[in-house]
Design a protein around this motif. Sequence first.
Motif, PDB file in Angstrom:
ATOM      1  N   GLN A   1       0.825  -1.208   0.000  1.00 56.97           N
ATOM      2  CA  GLN A   1       0.000   0.000   0.000  1.00 56.97           C
ATOM      3  C   GLN A   1       0.862   1.262   0.000  1.00 56.97           C
ATOM      4  O   GLN A   1       0.517   2.252  -0.646  1.00 56.97           O
ATOM      5  CB  GLN A   1      -0.951  -0.005   1.208  1.00 56.97           C
ATOM      6  N   LYS A   2       1.997   1.232   0.680  1.00 59.21           N
ATOM      7  CA  LYS A   2       2.854   2.426   0.717  1.00 59.21           C
ATOM      8  C   LYS A   2       3.425   2.742  -0.669  1.00 59.21           C
ATOM      9  O   LYS A   2       3.640   3.897  -1.012  1.00 59.21           O
ATOM     10  CB  LYS A   2       3.953   2.296   1.767  1.00 59.21           C
ATOM     11  N   THR A   3       3.658   1.718  -1.490  1.00 65.32           N
ATOM     12  CA  THR A   3       4.122   1.943  -2.856  1.00 65.32           C
ATOM     13  C   THR A   3       2.988   2.499  -3.701  1.00 65.32           C
ATOM     14  O   THR A   3       3.192   3.432  -4.493  1.00 65.32           O
ATOM     15  CB  THR A   3       4.663   0.640  -3.472  1.00 65.32           C
ATOM     16  N   VAL A   4       1.797   1.956  -3.533  1.00 66.79           N
ATOM     17  CA  VAL A   4       0.612   2.487  -4.219  1.00 66.79           C
ATOM     18  C   VAL A   4       0.422   3.956  -3.852  1.00 66.79           C
ATOM     19  O   VAL A   4       0.170   4.796  -4.725  1.00 66.79           O
ATOM     20  CB  VAL A   4      -0.654   1.660  -3.866  1.00 66.79           C
ATOM     21  N   GLN A   5       0.580   4.279  -2.574  1.00 65.33           N
ATOM     22  CA  GLN A   5       0.424   5.669  -2.118  1.00 65.33           C
ATOM     23  C   GLN A   5       1.491   6.567  -2.734  1.00 65.33           C
ATOM     24  O   GLN A   5       1.209   7.705  -3.132  1.00 65.33           O
ATOM     25  CB  GLN A   5       0.490   5.737  -0.588  1.00 65.33           C
ATOM     26  N   PHE A   6       2.715   6.080  -2.834  1.00 65.03           N
ATOM     27  CA  PHE A   6       3.781   6.864  -3.467  1.00 65.03           C
ATOM     28  C   PHE A   6       3.430   7.160  -4.919  1.00 65.03           C
ATOM     29  O   PHE A   6       3.581   8.295  -5.385  1.00 65.03           O
ATOM     30  CB  PHE A   6       5.120   6.125  -3.369  1.00 65.03           C
ATOM     31  N   LEU A   7       2.940   6.162  -5.649  1.00 67.61           N
ATOM     32  CA  LEU A   7       2.542   6.384  -7.045  1.00 67.61           C
ATOM     33  C   LEU A   7       1.400   7.397  -7.129  1.00 67.61           C
ATOM     34  O   LEU A   7       1.396   8.262  -8.020  1.00 67.61           O
ATOM     35  CB  LEU A   7       2.146   5.066  -7.703  1.00 67.61           C
ATOM     36  N   GLU A   8       0.457   7.336  -6.208  1.00 74.58           N
ATOM     37  CA  GLU A   8      -0.638   8.313  -6.177  1.00 74.58           C
ATOM     38  C   GLU A   8      -0.095   9.709  -5.874  1.00 74.58           C
ATOM     39  O   GLU A   8      -0.538  10.697  -6.473  1.00 74.58           O
ATOM     40  CB  GLU A   8      -1.694   7.897  -5.158  1.00 74.58           C
ATOM     41  N   ASN A   9       0.854   9.801  -4.949  1.00 71.04           N
ATOM     42  CA  ASN A   9       1.462  11.095  -4.631  1.00 71.04           C
ATOM     43  C   ASN A   9       2.214  11.658  -5.832  1.00 71.04           C
ATOM     44  O   ASN A   9       2.151  12.859  -6.110  1.00 71.04           O
ATOM     45  CB  ASN A   9       2.403  10.976  -3.437  1.00 71.04           C
ATOM     46  N   LEU A  10       2.925  10.788  -6.566  1.00 68.50           N
ATOM     47  CA  LEU A  10       3.604  11.236  -7.780  1.00 68.50           C
ATOM     48  C   LEU A  10       2.601  11.761  -8.803  1.00 68.50           C
ATOM     49  O   LEU A  10       2.837  12.765  -9.463  1.00 68.50           O
ATOM     50  CB  LEU A  10       4.403  10.095  -8.413  1.00 68.50           C
ATOM     51  N   ARG A  11       1.483  11.069  -8.928  1.00 69.65           N
ATOM     52  CA  ARG A  11       0.458  11.474  -9.883  1.00 69.65           C
ATOM     53  C   ARG A  11      -0.127  12.841  -9.528  1.00 69.65           C
ATOM     54  O   ARG A  11      -0.413  13.651 -10.402  1.00 69.65           O
ATOM     55  CB  ARG A  11      -0.656  10.432  -9.960  1.00 69.65           C
ATOM     56  N   SER A  12      -0.272  13.127  -8.247  1.00 68.73           N
ATOM     57  CA  SER A  12      -0.893  14.390  -7.836  1.00 68.73           C
ATOM     58  C   SER A  12       0.115  15.543  -7.727  1.00 68.73           C
ATOM     59  O   SER A  12      -0.280  16.692  -7.551  1.00 68.73           O
ATOM     60  CB  SER A  12      -1.635  14.215  -6.513  1.00 68.73           C
ATOM     61  N   THR A  13       1.398  15.242  -7.854  1.00 68.12           N
ATOM     62  CA  THR A  13       2.439  16.273  -7.770  1.00 68.12           C
ATOM     63  C   THR A  13       2.586  17.012  -9.097  1.00 68.12           C
ATOM     64  O   THR A  13       2.501  16.403 -10.152  1.00 68.12           O
ATOM     65  CB  THR A  13       3.795  15.620  -7.402  1.00 68.12           C
ATOM     66  N   ASP A  14       2.785  18.319  -9.035  1.00 68.78           N
ATOM     67  CA  ASP A  14       3.136  19.094 -10.233  1.00 68.78           C
ATOM     68  C   ASP A  14       4.632  18.924 -10.443  1.00 68.78           C
ATOM     69  O   ASP A  14       5.440  19.628  -9.830  1.00 68.78           O
ATOM     70  CB  ASP A  14       2.804  20.579 -10.035  1.00 68.78           C
ATOM     71  N   TRP A  15       4.968  17.981 -11.299  1.00 67.36           N
ATOM     72  CA  TRP A  15       6.370  17.671 -11.515  1.00 67.36           C
ATOM     73  C   TRP A  15       7.139  18.903 -11.965  1.00 67.36           C
ATOM     74  O   TRP A  15       6.673  19.682 -12.804  1.00 67.36           O
ATOM     75  CB  TRP A  15       6.506  16.578 -12.569  1.00 67.36           C
ATOM     76  N   PHE A  16       8.300  19.090 -11.400  1.00 71.06           N
ATOM     77  CA  PHE A  16       9.276  20.112 -11.772  1.00 71.06           C
ATOM     78  C   PHE A  16       8.773  21.542 -11.532  1.00 71.06           C
ATOM     79  O   PHE A  16       9.343  22.490 -12.073  1.00 71.06           O
ATOM     80  CB  PHE A  16       9.742  19.939 -13.225  1.00 71.06           C
ATOM     81  N   CYS A  17       7.772  21.701 -10.709  1.00 71.87           N
ATOM     82  CA  CYS A  17       7.231  23.041 -10.450  1.00 71.87           C
ATOM     83  C   CYS A  17       8.190  23.893  -9.625  1.00 71.87           C
ATOM     84  O   CYS A  17       8.037  25.114  -9.580  1.00 71.87           O
ATOM     85  CB  CYS A  17       5.867  22.955  -9.771  1.00 71.87           C
ATOM     86  N   ASN A  18       9.183  23.280  -8.996  1.00 70.94           N
ATOM     87  CA  ASN A  18      10.118  24.032  -8.164  1.00 70.94           C
ATOM     88  C   ASN A  18      11.565  23.959  -8.647  1.00 70.94           C
ATOM     89  O   ASN A  18      12.483  24.284  -7.886  1.00 70.94           O
ATOM     90  CB  ASN A  18      10.037  23.548  -6.712  1.00 70.94           C
ATOM     91  N   VAL A  19      11.770  23.540  -9.909  1.00 69.23           N
ATOM     92  CA  VAL A  19      13.145  23.503 -10.402  1.00 69.23           C
ATOM     93  C   VAL A  19      13.719  24.913 -10.379  1.00 69.23           C
ATOM     94  O   VAL A  19      13.024  25.890 -10.634  1.00 69.23           O
ATOM     95  CB  VAL A  19      13.259  22.880 -11.819  1.00 69.23           C
ATOM     96  N   GLY A  20      14.980  24.983 -10.006  1.00 69.92           N
ATOM     97  CA  GLY A  20      15.648  26.280  -9.947  1.00 69.92           C
ATOM     98  C   GLY A  20      15.400  27.063  -8.673  1.00 69.92           C
ATOM     99  O   GLY A  20      15.993  28.109  -8.457  1.00 69.92           O
ATOM    100  N   ARG A  21      14.551  26.562  -7.807  1.00 73.17           N
ATOM    101  CA  ARG A  21      14.274  27.225  -6.528  1.00 73.17           C
ATOM    102  C   ARG A  21      15.079  26.546  -5.435  1.00 73.17           C
ATOM    103  O   ARG A  21      14.999  25.337  -5.253  1.00 73.17           O
ATOM    104  CB  ARG A  21      12.790  27.149  -6.192  1.00 73.17           C
ATOM    105  N   GLY A  22      15.820  27.320  -4.693  1.00 69.94           N
ATOM    106  CA  GLY A  22      16.747  26.757  -3.717  1.00 69.94           C
ATOM    107  C   GLY A  22      16.213  26.585  -2.317  1.00 69.94           C
ATOM    108  O   GLY A  22      16.902  26.064  -1.463  1.00 69.94           O
TER     109      GLY A  22
END
Length: 172
Positions: free
Chosen positions: A3-24
């Motif tokens: 279930q924790k792996t399923v949850q990680f995949l769900e979290n990845l799906r709901s994340t705006d990938w790369f929305c914080n690149v370049g921010r330190g």
Amino acid sequence: MHQKTVQFLENLRSTDWFCNVGRGEYLATDGDLLAVGSWEDAIALSNSEIYEDALREAMNEITVSLHRHFPSEYMRWNETVREIKPKLASLVEEKLRESVRSGRAPVVLTSEPCLSDLLGACMAIEYSDLFDSLYFRKLANSYLGGHFPCGWEGAVSEDFTEGFKTGKMYVY
């Protein structure tokens, strides 16, 4: 799949990938992370032999531990990869298309580094009750935080006694 792996995949799906690149700001909270200044540098680092070696060693760290201490779990490794990889590959393709379309990632970013990274992270999460991977924990948190983990600086102990405690991960 746990279930924790399923949850990680769900979290990845709901994340705006790369929305914080370049921010330190994220990097300032962890002294084991190094900032990268551009997509060009990040992609070059992610394709480097050093990063590929670090990723391989992090996977080896898990499988060696499983083989030594949990042989029955080790025997399930390939089956688990076959279960996770197709779901993850589809998710990575979808999120990369979305990131390129929104301007958060360049067209030249291929799915391979993300898929390799995240398959390792999924496997680390899948077996986290038996082995804690510092490397993949940092990597997973970077993706979930909207960043792109892309490189490694430092040696990795061949016998895994220090694991990934002595190096730093590059993150854009």
